[in-house]
Design a protein around this motif. Structure first.
Motif: not given
Length: 293
Positions: A121-134
């Motif tokens: 959403p802004v430079p140098n920052y990121s949001i990583v989302t892990f969705t469980d599909i096990s």
């Protein structure tokens, strides 16, 4: 230097926004990580619970880079598939959506598969989302493709254990436990044992914890890896496995027996050393007996 009223308001607003952001992501079942310049600075509660750590600093101290947690298996994205480990999110997002999948082991050494999305959403920052599909992917990979499960017995495949043993070692350090290795051989005088491998594994798995790993190590030899707090408890744990021979269908099969060799981690031991001792103990053991080295 005095701080103006407008500056005070902006500081207070930033403080409120950060708390609102943390509160929002803590309601999510997905594992969420906030990263700055590819370094994790905030995990939501779901991720902390999954890894059994209390904060981002604790995670970095125990595991280092987030990339280190990805299981190095060809079915998933992992460190070996990124030319620049510090910019792995870019390499991941360049893949087709259906290939943006990683696998991680929980602190209980349970394999999970996750689809991954990355937003900046802004430079140098990121949001990583892990969705469980096990439930969908792990089952397909382990069972249908026979990647991690030995079809004949139902135990884990030896190659899969070798891939994940480093994480098992790390879990022992993190939980301040010792690694116990028990080698189990199903024996018979007329080669009938091979017909009962699946029943044997089912009985063993009924007597162990979900976090323990039962691995087919040879034709009729199995390796059981687990975390334990003492050699005495490893002996009690191994002795419990002998009760399998008193369960169906084995209690009526007098021509089939088992023997056990056990070893527990000593100072400076790696997993291969523990396995070697456990295998030596197995060779020295007799029918329906346990030998500990």
């Amino acid at each position: 230097m005095e701080i103006s009223q407008d500056e005070v308001y902006m500081i207070e607003e930033d403080h409120v926004c950060s708390h609102l952001f943390l509160s929002a992501i803590n309601t999510q079942k997905n594992l969420i990580v906030l990263m700055r310049d590819s370094i994790p600075i905030l995990f939501n509660k779901a991720f902390l619970d999954f890894s059994n750590v209390s904060c981002a600093k604790g995670f970095l101290r125990e595991f280092g880079s987030l990339l280190n947690r990805f299981v190095p298996h060809d079915s998933y994205f992992h460190a070996g598939k990124s030319d620049n480990p510090e910019d792995w999110t870019t390499a991941l997002m360049q893949l087709p959506k259906h290939d943006r999948i990683i696998s991680m082991l929980s602190y209980r050494i349970e394999p999970h598969a996750f689809s991954v999305s990355v937003e900046s959403p802004v430079p140098n920052y990121s949001i990583v989302t892990f969705t469980d599909i096990s439930q969908d992917l792990i089952k397909r990979i382990m069972i249908e493709n026979d990647v991690s499960i030995d079809k004949e017995s139902g135990a884990y495949d030896k190659e899969y254990f070798n891939h994940t043993s480093k994480s098992f070692f790390e879990a022992a350090i993190f939980n301040k436990k010792l690694i116990g290795i028990t080698m189990i051989e199903l024996m018979s005088s007329d080669n009938e044992a091979v017909h009962y491998l699946h029943d044997f594994c089912f009985s063993i798995k009924s007597n162990i914890r979900q976090s323990d790993m039962l691995v087919r190590w040879g034709k009729q030899v199995f390796l059981l890896a687990y975390l334990i707090d003492s050699s005495d408890n490893a002996m009690k744990f191994s002795r419990k496995l002998l009760t399998v021979m008193r369960e169906e269908p084995f209690q009526t099969l007098t021509n089939i027996s088992m023997r056990i060799g056990t070893s527990v981690q000593s100072e400076n031991d790696d997993i291969s050393s523990i396995i070697s001792r456990a295998h030596k103990a197995l060779q020295q053991s007799n029918d329906s007996c346990i030998t500990v080295l």
